[in-house]
Design a protein around this motif. Structure first.
Motif, mmCIF file in Angstrom:
data_model
loop_
_atom_site.group_PDB
_atom_site.id
_atom_site.type_symbol
_atom_site.label_atom_id
_atom_site.label_comp_id
_atom_site.label_asym_id
_atom_site.label_seq_id
_atom_site.Cartn_x
_atom_site.Cartn_y
_atom_site.Cartn_z
ATOM 1 N N SER A 7 0.833 -1.161 -0.020
ATOM 2 C CA SER A 7 -0.020 -0.130 -0.078
ATOM 3 C C SER A 7 0.959 1.344 0.262
ATOM 4 C CB SER A 7 -0.861 0.013 1.297
ATOM 5 O OG SER A 7 -1.654 1.064 1.050
ATOM 6 N N LYS A 12 -2.694 4.235 -7.040
ATOM 7 C CA LYS A 12 -3.689 3.618 -7.808
ATOM 8 C C LYS A 12 -3.960 4.798 -8.862
ATOM 9 C CE LYS A 12 -6.007 1.129 -3.951
ATOM 10 N NZ LYS A 12 -6.913 1.162 -2.918
ATOM 11 N N ASN A 118 -4.213 5.671 0.325
ATOM 12 C CA ASN A 118 -4.655 4.147 0.088
ATOM 13 C C ASN A 118 -5.552 3.644 1.210
ATOM 14 O OD1 ASN A 118 -3.823 4.007 -2.672
ATOM 15 N ND2 ASN A 118 -1.544 3.032 -1.896
#
Length: 146
Positions: A7, A12, A118
């Motif tokens: 993470s 993303k 995240n």
């Protein structure tokens, strides 16, 4: 730790993560979840619960990973395909160094800011809560024989 490491590197919808833990498995977040689940299955001493969780992981997570791969293939094209061809889907390659794709993506260091962005702290809170439940169960068994 596996989930946290992943993470803290994952950006993303911005770039394809191929370095760090992502150089060994394409799905380190799910691998971390699987390790946690396996630990809780063992701690729970329940064959039925273990079987249910195992089936859930095999069916649901495999489908989710494949669906996400379709999205990544659409977004990143040949770069993702080269990455997918050299890095295992789930179980990490521990005996060989994964080839880094030729797309020139630089390795990303772990970032606490990215970890927070995240929202991985939610998984940590859930894990701590699950550990508390395991501890409570062990305490009740030791004290009252449950």
């Amino acid at each position: 730790m596996v989930r946290a490491a992943a993470s803290g590197q994952l950006r993303k919808n911005e770039e394809l993560a191929t370095s760090g833990i992502y150089a060994h498995t394409r799905n380190p977040l799910y691998l971390g979840s699987g390790i946690l689940a396996a630990g809780f299955i063992i701690a729970g001493h329940s064959s039925w619960a273990g079987l249910l969780v195992g089936v859930y992981f095999c069916v649901f997570y495999y489908a989710v990973m494949r669906n996400e791969e379709d999205e990544l293939r659409e977004k990143f094209g040949a770069a993702f395909q080269e990455y997918a061809d050299s890095v295992p889907l789930f179980l990490p390659s521990i005996f060989r160094a994964a080839k880094r794709p030729a797309n020139g993506l630089a390795p990303k260091d772990f970032s606490w800011q990215q970890y927070r962005r995240n929202r991985e702290y939610k998984a940590l809170i859930g894990t701590v809560g699950a550990f508390a439940m395991v501890w409570l169960r062990m305490w009740l068994r030791a004290r009252y024989g449950y």
